[in-house]
Design a protein around this motif. Sequence first.
Motif, PDB file in Angstrom:
ATOM      1  N   MET A 311     -16.229  -0.618  71.511  1.00  0.00           N
ATOM      2  CA  MET A 311     -17.394  -0.981  70.706  1.00  0.00           C
ATOM      3  C   MET A 311     -17.862  -2.398  71.024  1.00  0.00           C
ATOM      4  SD  MET A 311     -17.652  -0.932  66.543  1.00  0.00           S
ATOM      5  CE  MET A 311     -16.569  -2.341  66.294  1.00  0.00           C
ATOM      6  N   ASP A 312     -19.190  -2.550  71.252  1.00  0.00           N
ATOM      7  CA  ASP A 312     -19.734  -3.885  71.517  1.00  0.00           C
ATOM      8  C   ASP A 312     -20.814  -4.294  70.524  1.00  0.00           C
ATOM      9  OD1 ASP A 312     -21.534  -2.015  72.527  1.00  0.00           O
ATOM     10  OD2 ASP A 312     -22.275  -3.361  74.081  1.00  0.00           O
ATOM     11  N   ILE A 313     -21.246  -3.356  69.660  1.00  0.00           N
ATOM     12  CA  ILE A 313     -22.211  -3.680  68.606  1.00  0.00           C
ATOM     13  C   ILE A 313     -21.744  -3.025  67.305  1.00  0.00           C
ATOM     14  CG2 ILE A 313     -24.532  -3.223  67.727  1.00  0.00           C
ATOM     15  CD1 ILE A 313     -25.642  -3.643  70.465  1.00  0.00           C
ATOM     16  N   LEU A 314     -21.762  -3.806  66.229  1.00  0.00           N
ATOM     17  CA  LEU A 314     -21.448  -3.278  64.904  1.00  0.00           C
ATOM     18  C   LEU A 314     -22.683  -3.398  64.029  1.00  0.00           C
ATOM     19  CD1 LEU A 314     -19.444  -2.246  62.728  1.00  0.00           C
ATOM     20  CD2 LEU A 314     -19.011  -4.651  62.172  1.00  0.00           C
ATOM     21  N   CYS A 315     -23.194  -2.266  63.559  1.00  0.00           N
ATOM     22  CA  CYS A 315     -24.289  -2.249  62.593  1.00  0.00           C
ATOM     23  C   CYS A 315     -23.657  -2.196  61.203  1.00  0.00           C
ATOM     24  CB  CYS A 315     -25.192  -1.037  62.810  1.00  0.00           C
ATOM     25  SG  CYS A 315     -26.065  -1.057  64.392  1.00  0.00           S
ATOM     26  N   ALA A 316     -23.795  -3.290  60.460  1.00  0.00           N
ATOM     27  CA  ALA A 316     -23.095  -3.418  59.180  1.00  0.00           C
ATOM     28  C   ALA A 316     -24.067  -3.429  58.015  1.00  0.00           C
ATOM     29  CB  ALA A 316     -22.250  -4.690  59.170  1.00  0.00           C
ATOM     30  N   ASP A 317     -23.809  -2.588  57.019  1.00  0.00           N
ATOM     31  CA  ASP A 317     -24.561  -2.652  55.768  1.00  0.00           C
ATOM     32  C   ASP A 317     -24.357  -4.025  55.136  1.00  0.00           C
ATOM     33  OD1 ASP A 317     -25.939  -0.342  55.470  1.00  0.00           O
ATOM     34  OD2 ASP A 317     -24.409   0.701  54.323  1.00  0.00           O
TER      35      ASP A 317
END
Length: 812
Positions: A311-317
Amino acid sequence: MGGRPSEEDIRKLPVEKAIQELGAHPDTGLAPDEVKKRLTEYGYNEVPEKKKSPLMSFLKRFWGLTAWMLELTILISYVLGRLLDLAVIAALLLINAILGFFQEQQAERAVEALKKKLSVKARVLRGGAWSVLPARELVPGDIVRARSGDFVPADVKIIDGDMEVDQSALTGESLPVEKKSGDLLYSGSLVRKGEATGLIVSTGTRTYFGRTAQLVQAARPKLYVEEVITNLLKWLLAMVIALLALAFIVSYFRGVSLLGLLPLALVLLVSSIPVALPAMFTVTMALGSLELAKRGVLVTRLSASQDAAMMDILCADKTGTITMNKLSVAEMEGVGGYSADDVAFYGTLASQEANQDPIDLAFISEARRKGLNFNGYVQKKFTPFDPSTRRTEAVIEKDGKEFTVIKGAVLTIAALCGVDPGEMAGLEKKIGSLAKKGYRAIVVAKGGEKQCFELIGMAALYDPPRPDSAKLIEELRGLSISTKMLTGDALPIAREIANEVKLGGKVTGMEDLKKMESIDPDKAEEIIEGSDGFAGVYPEDKYLIVKALQSKKHVVGMTGDGVNDAPALKQAEVGIAVSSATDVAKGAASVVLTKEGLPEIVSLVRTGRSIHQRIVTWILNKIVKTFEIVLFVVLAYLVTGVYVVGAFEIVLLLFLIDFVTISIATDNARPSLKPETWDMRALVKVAILLGVFMVMESFGMLYIAMNYFRLTDATGLRTLTFCMLIFGGMFTIFVVRERSYFWRSMPSKTLLLAIGGNMLVTSAIAIAGIPGLIPIPAAYVLIAWAWYFIFALLVNDFVKVRILPYLEALKI
């Protein structure tokens, strides 16, 4: 209770009669003592799973490519009368089956333990208080609350409320079914819309369909790593077959019996197949999953930790991940003669505590703090927040008269109240000033029978960032993972929070992004890739963001909590359901957090990358050993005219090396600072280069054995060659496990004990001798030890460090 109608009869009764027959209490719920009695009478609300037959699982170990080749070798050995080879190969086949079966059972127990932690939860009223309990603890007569996104935990008769329910998994109906007061909800169905309070009428095996919904599937998808290795093995098998074909041609012209070479040829083929590969993957992933479970990260798919490594991008709420998800009232202001207390009062009337909604709880908490009195006010109907209407609504009765109270988005409610343009401009200005502080504005309005709403006032709610959010976002950045914040809040609020946690200033509004997408989709994807966050995000927008990032070749992690987040959680390589997630979100995710915030996500990434390093070590070691054994044995035959090692020794070597290397799953691997990738070409290049050096070193030792020790088949040449291959393989593990010089990190105790024990057992076998292996002097064994210690740990390790540019392609 003896005269109580059957549960089937109770299903058919009107809800009031069912409540009476079950001795339920809609206002307070069952008392704790009564719950204990009913648990004894009805048992837990669960249905035992149908387990796979352990016998069939064990027998399957004798079916497959590896098993077939070993069984064919046994058959040929029997035909040729080579009973010792037959016994050893049969022992290897049996031990392989036993070890594989044992590891599979261990992994299944680990997954079952996680599944218990992920069991369905239910909101239940007991002793006058609402709480969230595991669904297995429910009993007939319990009062429960179900809302959009929940699995129905048992067979429930609706007391109050309306909803749409998806029963497709149970009945095959393709469309949601409307349910109202008095209707029956079946266990395992899914609430699509609305909410209701209901009465449990049946539990466990007595539910209509005889089972509860399952969130975790026992089957695991095929690992990406396994597909890569399968392709690699095709190449290895091609190489082995080509070399063996050459050996058979030479043997034919030398007049050697080809039948005599068949067992060795087949065993060399077997040596190219990683017998312990499934066990290695299963053990590594299961150990990683158990390690993460201790830190509050429940992995529902064993391969998820490997996905997290890449994983290289984390989309976080924003809510609940970056912020506390605990809204509190920062300030309240009434309008038109209404006071701040009035805002709290009417806002609370438009709230429902049973739903545990953060905004509702903020108003309720503020009303309690102010000591407001609600005697005589009865909430007749409640409509929870809907993203399409952007408000909650309640019908309230007081002294026989009804009125409606709503609360929600400022401009939406203001429009319903018919606020004039001048006042609307003032509200917008107020929203902007609150947003700059990171506050969220909510307005409250009251309406009569004709729904002509009157604005009561505004509340500023604040969900502060978690104290550790900025530090953890920086930590993820140090791991080369870009964090992108997703929030439904307005752009100014999103920017304020992004600045507070040092996320970056490039926050994009979804409305502008959608306009760009309709004009230039490629440009929209570039904007998504370059943004630090997104404001005004609806749940369905998350799926589009994930897809856009994946189209840019990113490996995406996605956090979510709602039923509408499920598509995005499934689409993302790493779907992460946060601690407050609905059952549907947990079912769609591959990882479930039990604690709030980002710390567990960091643990997931670090553990995943450590697992990746261990798997790379195992793969490198396997490629090196396969290449070295086959090339050395075939070339030695072509040069000397004799096989320097036989089928018996190769089979024994396979057993001693392949299964010892499973201990690599416990090694002290350092996580990389960059996302992992798979580049099998680079791995093969490194492995072949090391393998060539090992073949040359083995030829050097073979020359000494034949010309100075004067060893032949009759005096222990095969025994010494067996020692050479074992010792070289064990020392090679130290070389490939560390990306720098071998002494830079300490192996795990388990790995050291496995390697040390293996070499000691091999030495004892060589010195004492066993049937099929002629004993040789201890001095020869010690010289072989020293030979591979020097060449593997000094020469080969130096060569490995010099070829690190190849390893950089793997980002390790």
